[in-house]
Design an enzyme around this catalytic site. Structure first.
Site, PDB file in Angstrom:
ATOM      1  N   ARG A   7       0.865  -1.190   0.000  1.00 57.11           N
ATOM      2  CA  ARG A   7       0.000   0.000   0.000  1.00 57.11           C
ATOM      3  C   ARG A   7       0.896   1.232   0.000  1.00 57.11           C
ATOM      4  O   ARG A   7       1.923   1.272   0.694  1.00 57.11           O
ATOM      5  CB  ARG A   7      -0.904   0.020   1.231  1.00 57.11           C
ATOM      6  N   HIS A  53      -0.914   0.116  -9.844  1.00 57.65           N
ATOM      7  CA  HIS A  53      -1.597  -0.833  -8.936  1.00 57.65           C
ATOM      8  C   HIS A  53      -2.086  -2.078  -9.689  1.00 57.65           C
ATOM      9  O   HIS A  53      -3.293  -2.345  -9.776  1.00 57.65           O
ATOM     10  CB  HIS A  53      -2.747  -0.138  -8.202  1.00 57.65           C
ATOM     11  N   GLU A  74      -2.826   7.684  -4.098  1.00 51.86           N
ATOM     12  CA  GLU A  74      -3.311   7.041  -5.313  1.00 51.86           C
ATOM     13  C   GLU A  74      -4.644   7.652  -5.751  1.00 51.86           C
ATOM     14  O   GLU A  74      -5.516   7.822  -4.885  1.00 51.86           O
ATOM     15  CB  GLU A  74      -3.488   5.543  -4.990  1.00 51.86           C
TER      16      GLU A  74
HETATM   17  C1  GLV Z   1      -4.925  -5.215  -3.905  1.00 50.32           C
HETATM   18  O1  GLV Z   1      -4.228  -4.263  -3.706  1.00 50.32           O
HETATM   19  C2  GLV Z   1      -5.594  -5.936  -2.876  1.00 50.32           C
HETATM   20  O2  GLV Z   1      -5.500  -5.568  -1.696  1.00 50.32           O
HETATM   21  O3  GLV Z   1      -6.275  -6.920  -3.201  1.00 50.32           O
END
Ligand code: GLV
Length: 322
Positions: free
Chosen positions: A240, A287, A269
């Site tokens: 993250r 991502h 983000e």
């Molecule tokens: C993606 O970032 C997830 O947490 O599934």
């Protein structure tokens, strides 16, 4: 006859999930790529028993106020930092996530980013696409090999372990830092050794972030942590964004305090710190950790299976608690 449970899906998800949801309830699903406007979403949530959410949804008191009948929030993601778990618990709303099914895809991406940054692949791509003249050269765009280098994994959950396995296949040695103790057999299988965070930062050639985001891991990698890393080291984040202080990272890269970085996730983000955009030493991808066709279908299906269990009065498969 009792009415079918009302299921609100706040964003586009693969059919594998929708089909299963339609078997157990009356489904309303937002079907556009851009986020659902709050007024449209809230109108649907007013009668919802179930909300199937994406990591771009903020499930907080405002969201929950709009959904007084809600029984379950099924997040189609392994991470659940977008959900106020305590607020859900106060209201008796069950929260579930989708662990396991995205482990390999995310570990693959982390390994790809390690290769991209250490072998300067983004830079090479940009050179060719720029149309600038180039020619093979003995000293052109030299990177570093991974064999015998040390990978430091912060967060040795399923994804960390899967990455360790991949790194081992590339001839890397692995150290890790984790709150939970890893059993000796797993350590031996992965050839991984537990070290404290400072040692991990100071001795690793590549540092990979694979821990969940929480108040505890907010800016875990800040200017001080970056200052501990070797000037030849690389930082990779597929977890993250806010685990890394992005401004401090831009500064560290600009000053060549570390050799490079690769980011799949961003502090604010989808915005990216402007200081990173012009740097050739950072790889930036949007991502994509779980972004394979199979994985996204499996995530949607697992989220739906959690809904099926809860609607049937059984325990969810993947409950999340504070
Ligand atoms: C993606 O970032 C997830 O947490 O599934």
């Amino acid at each position: 006859m009792t009415a079918a449970p009302r299921i609100v899906v706040t964003g586009k998800i693969p059919d594998a999930g929708l089909e299963l949801l339609r078997e157990v309830g009356d489904v309303w699903a937002w079907d556009r790529s851009q986020p659902v406007p709050a007024d449209i979403r809230d109108a649907q949530l007013a009668n919802a028993d179930v909300a199937v959410t994406l990591l771009t949804d903020r499930v907080d008191d405002t969201f929950l106020d709009a959904a007084p009948k809600l029984r379950i929030v099924a997040n189609v993601a392994v991470g659940y930092n977008n959900i106020d778990i305590a607020a859900c618990q106060r209201r008796g709303v069950i929260v579930t996530n989708t662990p396991g099914v995205l482990t390999d895809a995310t570990a693959d991406l982390a390994m790809a980013l390690i290769l991209m940054s250490t072998r300067r692949l983004g830079e090479g791509e940009r050179l060719i696409r720029s149309g600038a003249p180039w020619q093979w050269g003995m000293f052109m765009m030299l990177g570093v090999g991974l064999q015998g280098r040390r990978l430091g994994i912060i967060g040795m959950g399923a994804i960390g372990e899967a990455l360790a396995q991949r790194a081992k296949a590339f001839g890397m040695t692995v150290v890790y830092n984790n709150r939970r103790v890893i059993d000796a057999d797993t350590e031996a299988r992965l050839g991984a050794q537990k070290v404290d965070l400072h040692e991990l930062l100071e001795t690793s050639d590549v540092v990979s972030i694979n821990c969940p985001y929480s108040e505890i891991t907010h800016h875990l990698i800040d200017a001080a942590a970056l200052g501990r890393m070797k000037s030849s080291a690389y930082l990779v984040n597929t977890a993250r964004g806010p685990i890394v202080d992005e401004a401090a990272l831009a500064e560290a890269l600009l000053n060549r305090q570390i050799a490079g970085a690769a980011l799949d996730v961003f502090e604010h983000e989808p915005d990216v710190h402007p200081g990173l955009l012009g740097l050739d030493t950072v790889v930036l991808v949007p991502h994509l950790g779980s972004a394979t066709i199979e994985t996204r279908s499996a995530m949607a299906r697992l989220a739906a299976q959690n809904v099926v269990e809860v609607l049937a009065g059984r325990h969810p498969i993947n409950p999340v608690t504070a």
